[in-house]
Design a protein around this motif. Sequence first.
Motif, PDB file in Angstrom:
ATOM      1  N   GLY A 191     -49.112 -18.901  34.420  1.00 13.46           N
ATOM      2  CA  GLY A 191     -47.817 -19.257  33.849  1.00 13.46           C
ATOM      3  C   GLY A 191     -47.126 -18.149  33.069  1.00 13.46           C
ATOM      4  O   GLY A 191     -46.103 -18.386  32.420  1.00 13.46           O
ATOM      5  N   ALA A 192     -47.683 -16.911  33.141  1.00 15.16           N
ATOM      6  CA  ALA A 192     -47.062 -15.810  32.391  1.00 15.16           C
ATOM      7  C   ALA A 192     -45.762 -15.366  33.061  1.00 15.16           C
ATOM      8  O   ALA A 192     -45.485 -15.712  34.210  1.00 15.16           O
ATOM      9  CB  ALA A 192     -48.037 -14.641  32.304  1.00 15.16           C
ATOM     10  N   ASP A 193     -44.998 -14.590  32.306  1.00 21.11           N
ATOM     11  CA  ASP A 193     -43.764 -13.997  32.820  1.00 21.11           C
ATOM     12  C   ASP A 193     -44.142 -12.569  33.243  1.00 21.11           C
ATOM     13  O   ASP A 193     -44.459 -11.733  32.401  1.00 21.11           O
ATOM     14  CB  ASP A 193     -42.761 -14.011  31.652  1.00 21.11           C
ATOM     15  CG  ASP A 193     -41.457 -13.347  31.975  1.00 21.11           C
ATOM     16  OD1 ASP A 193     -41.366 -12.646  32.999  1.00 21.11           O
ATOM     17  OD2 ASP A 193     -40.516 -13.517  31.180  1.00 21.11           O
ATOM     18  N   VAL A 194     -44.150 -12.308  34.558  1.00 16.16           N
ATOM     19  CA  VAL A 194     -44.794 -11.096  35.085  1.00 16.16           C
ATOM     20  C   VAL A 194     -43.777 -10.116  35.675  1.00 16.16           C
ATOM     21  O   VAL A 194     -42.863 -10.529  36.398  1.00 16.16           O
ATOM     22  CB  VAL A 194     -45.814 -11.474  36.193  1.00 16.16           C
ATOM     23  CG1 VAL A 194     -46.571 -10.240  36.690  1.00 16.16           C
ATOM     24  CG2 VAL A 194     -46.798 -12.536  35.700  1.00 16.16           C
ATOM     25  N   THR A 195     -43.963  -8.818  35.375  1.00 20.00           N
ATOM     26  CA  THR A 195     -43.177  -7.772  36.034  1.00 20.00           C
ATOM     27  C   THR A 195     -44.132  -6.763  36.660  1.00 20.00           C
ATOM     28  O   THR A 195     -45.067  -6.299  36.001  1.00 20.00           O
ATOM     29  CB  THR A 195     -42.273  -7.034  35.021  1.00 20.00           C
ATOM     30  OG1 THR A 195     -41.410  -7.993  34.412  1.00 20.00           O
ATOM     31  CG2 THR A 195     -41.430  -5.971  35.713  1.00 20.00           C
ATOM     32  N   ILE A 196     -43.906  -6.430  37.941  1.00 15.01           N
ATOM     33  CA  ILE A 196     -44.701  -5.381  38.598  1.00 15.01           C
ATOM     34  C   ILE A 196     -43.800  -4.176  38.824  1.00 15.01           C
ATOM     35  O   ILE A 196     -42.684  -4.312  39.332  1.00 15.01           O
ATOM     36  CB  ILE A 196     -45.202  -5.790  40.006  1.00 15.01           C
ATOM     37  CG1 ILE A 196     -45.891  -7.143  39.994  1.00 15.01           C
ATOM     38  CG2 ILE A 196     -46.140  -4.726  40.567  1.00 15.01           C
ATOM     39  CD1 ILE A 196     -46.502  -7.501  41.350  1.00 15.01           C
ATOM     40  N   MET A 197     -44.310  -2.985  38.460  1.00 15.73           N
ATOM     41  CA  MET A 197     -43.562  -1.745  38.712  1.00 15.73           C
ATOM     42  C   MET A 197     -44.306  -0.909  39.748  1.00 15.73           C
ATOM     43  O   MET A 197     -45.530  -0.816  39.722  1.00 15.73           O
ATOM     44  CB  MET A 197     -43.446  -0.924  37.432  1.00 15.73           C
ATOM     45  CG  MET A 197     -42.710  -1.641  36.333  1.00 15.73           C
ATOM     46  SD  MET A 197     -42.572  -0.571  34.884  1.00 15.73           S
ATOM     47  CE  MET A 197     -40.888  -0.029  35.046  1.00 15.73           C
ATOM     48  N   ASP A 198     -43.562  -0.284  40.641  1.00 17.01           N
ATOM     49  CA  ASP A 198     -44.166   0.648  41.601  1.00 17.01           C
ATOM     50  C   ASP A 198     -43.113   1.695  41.942  1.00 17.01           C
ATOM     51  O   ASP A 198     -41.918   1.478  41.697  1.00 17.01           O
ATOM     52  CB  ASP A 198     -44.626  -0.098  42.865  1.00 17.01           C
ATOM     53  CG  ASP A 198     -45.751   0.626  43.602  1.00 17.01           C
ATOM     54  OD1 ASP A 198     -46.877   0.109  43.644  1.00 17.01           O
ATOM     55  OD2 ASP A 198     -45.500   1.739  44.137  1.00 17.01           O
ATOM     56  N   VAL A 199     -43.573   2.824  42.508  1.00 16.47           N
ATOM     57  CA  VAL A 199     -42.618   3.853  42.930  1.00 16.47           C
ATOM     58  C   VAL A 199     -42.191   3.646  44.374  1.00 16.47           C
ATOM     59  O   VAL A 199     -41.263   4.301  44.844  1.00 16.47           O
ATOM     60  CB  VAL A 199     -43.221   5.278  42.799  1.00 16.47           C
ATOM     61  CG1 VAL A 199     -43.168   5.760  41.357  1.00 16.47           C
ATOM     62  CG2 VAL A 199     -44.622   5.361  43.353  1.00 16.47           C
ATOM     63  N   SER A 200     -42.870   2.762  45.070  1.00 16.97           N
ATOM     64  CA  SER A 200     -42.573   2.555  46.483  1.00 16.97           C
ATOM     65  C   SER A 200     -41.621   1.367  46.642  1.00 16.97           C
ATOM     66  O   SER A 200     -41.981   0.226  46.358  1.00 16.97           O
ATOM     67  CB  SER A 200     -43.881   2.306  47.240  1.00 16.97           C
ATOM     68  OG  SER A 200     -43.616   1.642  48.452  1.00 16.97           O
ATOM     69  N   LEU A 201     -40.421   1.668  47.138  1.00 20.42           N
ATOM     70  CA  LEU A 201     -39.431   0.603  47.328  1.00 20.42           C
ATOM     71  C   LEU A 201     -39.886  -0.396  48.406  1.00 20.42           C
ATOM     72  O   LEU A 201     -39.773  -1.613  48.206  1.00 20.42           O
ATOM     73  CB  LEU A 201     -38.071   1.233  47.652  1.00 20.42           C
ATOM     74  CG  LEU A 201     -36.826   0.439  47.325  1.00 20.42           C
ATOM     75  CD1 LEU A 201     -36.861  -0.188  45.947  1.00 20.42           C
ATOM     76  CD2 LEU A 201     -35.600   1.338  47.460  1.00 20.42           C
ATOM     77  N   PRO A 202     -40.442   0.097  49.529  1.00 20.59           N
ATOM     78  CA  PRO A 202     -40.950  -0.881  50.521  1.00 20.59           C
ATOM     79  C   PRO A 202     -41.993  -1.809  49.910  1.00 20.59           C
ATOM     80  O   PRO A 202     -42.028  -3.009  50.201  1.00 20.59           O
ATOM     81  CB  PRO A 202     -41.579  -0.001  51.614  1.00 20.59           C
ATOM     82  CG  PRO A 202     -40.922   1.328  51.473  1.00 20.59           C
ATOM     83  CD  PRO A 202     -40.562   1.475  50.022  1.00 20.59           C
ATOM     84  N   ARG A 203     -42.836  -1.281  49.043  1.00 24.80           N
ATOM     85  CA  ARG A 203     -43.858  -2.123  48.417  1.00 24.80           C
ATOM     86  C   ARG A 203     -43.206  -3.161  47.498  1.00 24.80           C
ATOM     87  O   ARG A 203     -43.603  -4.317  47.464  1.00 24.80           O
ATOM     88  CB  ARG A 203     -44.832  -1.223  47.614  1.00 24.80           C
ATOM     89  CG  ARG A 203     -46.025  -1.945  47.047  1.00 24.80           C
ATOM     90  CD  ARG A 203     -46.977  -2.409  48.131  1.00 24.80           C
ATOM     91  NE  ARG A 203     -47.985  -3.310  47.600  1.00 24.80           N
ATOM     92  CZ  ARG A 203     -48.818  -4.038  48.335  1.00 24.80           C
ATOM     93  NH1 ARG A 203     -48.778  -3.960  49.651  1.00 24.80           N
ATOM     94  NH2 ARG A 203     -49.698  -4.834  47.781  1.00 24.80           N
TER      95      ARG A 203
END
Length: 371
Positions: A191-203
Amino acid sequence: MIIGVPKEIKNNENRVALTPAGAQELIKRGHTVYVQSTAGEGSGFLDSEYESAGAKMLPTIEETYEIAEMIMKVKEPIEPEYKLIKENQLVFTYFHFASYEPLTKAMIESKAVCLAYETVEKEDRSLPLLVPMSEVAGRMSVQEGAKYLEKPLKGRGILLGGVPGVRPAKVLILGGGVVGTNAAKMAAGMGADVTIMDVSLPRLRYLDDVMPANVNTFMSNEYNIRELITTHDLIIGAVLIPGAKAPNLITRDMLKDMRPGTVLVDVAVDQGGCIETCKPTTHQDPTYIIDDVVHYCVANMPGAVPYTSTLALTNATLPYAIQLANKGWKKACQENEELKLGLNIINGEVVYKAVAETFNLPSTDVSKFLN
Ligand SMILES: NC(=O)C1=CN([C@@H]2O[C@H](COP(=O)(O)OP(=O)(O)OC[C@H]3O[C@@H](n4cnc5c(N)ncnc54)[C@H](O)[C@@H]3O)[C@@H](O)[C@H]2O)C=CC1
Ligand SMILES: CC(=O)C(=O)O
Ligand SMILES: [Mg+2]
């Protein structure tokens, strides 16, 4: 081939490189398997089960290294093991060379053949022997993070999922690969508020498609990281540049911008960590505090859940171990490009470019040893 399976000696490392079922598969193919007594105990496998599968038990680590043509391990060799490794011996295990120069130097001196689980690579660039442990560590990172967010453990005292009428915790995941995806699934499920960061736009596009509504994606760059760390409660480091030292995405000066009790779980610690203040810790003493920020940097997270991890790891390694045993490392690596990419050091020469570059060492083209 004669295969040796020593007992792991790293702190709280309860995994073992081969199950009784795996030993049987090798023995069936004409190989001899020696297992150090009690090596499987931490994962729930008794000596008697290995013996029933046809393996021979040896009482000491010294005898296990001495007799084997191929050593199958889980973690990188640690200091007391350096002198046990012999010239031309094949050592098939995680090494994570870029994070530890003394290990690299010791393996160069040993003149052994070091085939690293973490750089065996498929044509689609996936890392089949890292994936299962990244799945474990990614999932674990959230349960550990949630625990250290508790006040008695020096966290902010926030419940990951919140409760009706109170916002959930905010989780920031740096790197949306296997660790990051598994962490996101767990954190979102809680139930957390999650943000994922990556350098790959396709990912990021892919993650945006498959993740639930409480997971957002964001491009990874210094500007965005500086902004998000000020409001997130749990930050999980999950980046990887294969074979190389992880980039420092969170620098020392950024800690003062975080709220007291923020928890950092740097899963990438085994490649040197993506948080500048990351130093490897153990399951016995997993955390330390800098600037009121809790750091959890255990380099062998899956070692704490050996029942799950040993089975998951050996499911992945066994097909490769069988090829190495049947053909010998040279022929197996000539015929299988995936295994060839696992070769890091051969007879005193570094053949994996990213490792050589990390320590300013000369690198040799692996083909020199395969022709
Ligand atoms: N501490 C432990 O017990 C364990 C640690 N690990 C480690 O976790 C790390 C991550 O492994 P995986 O998820 O399997 O790797 P992966 O290759 O699946 O994912 C890495 C991701 O990082 C991204 N990335 C690269 N540079 C980035 C940057 N500057 N900002 C944001 N993202 C960036 C890549 O695009 C990729 O999506 C590795 O170092 C691995 O060895 C894995 C298992 C256990
Ligand atoms: C991948 C790794 O370092 C581990 O499973 O401990
Ligand atoms: Mg590790």
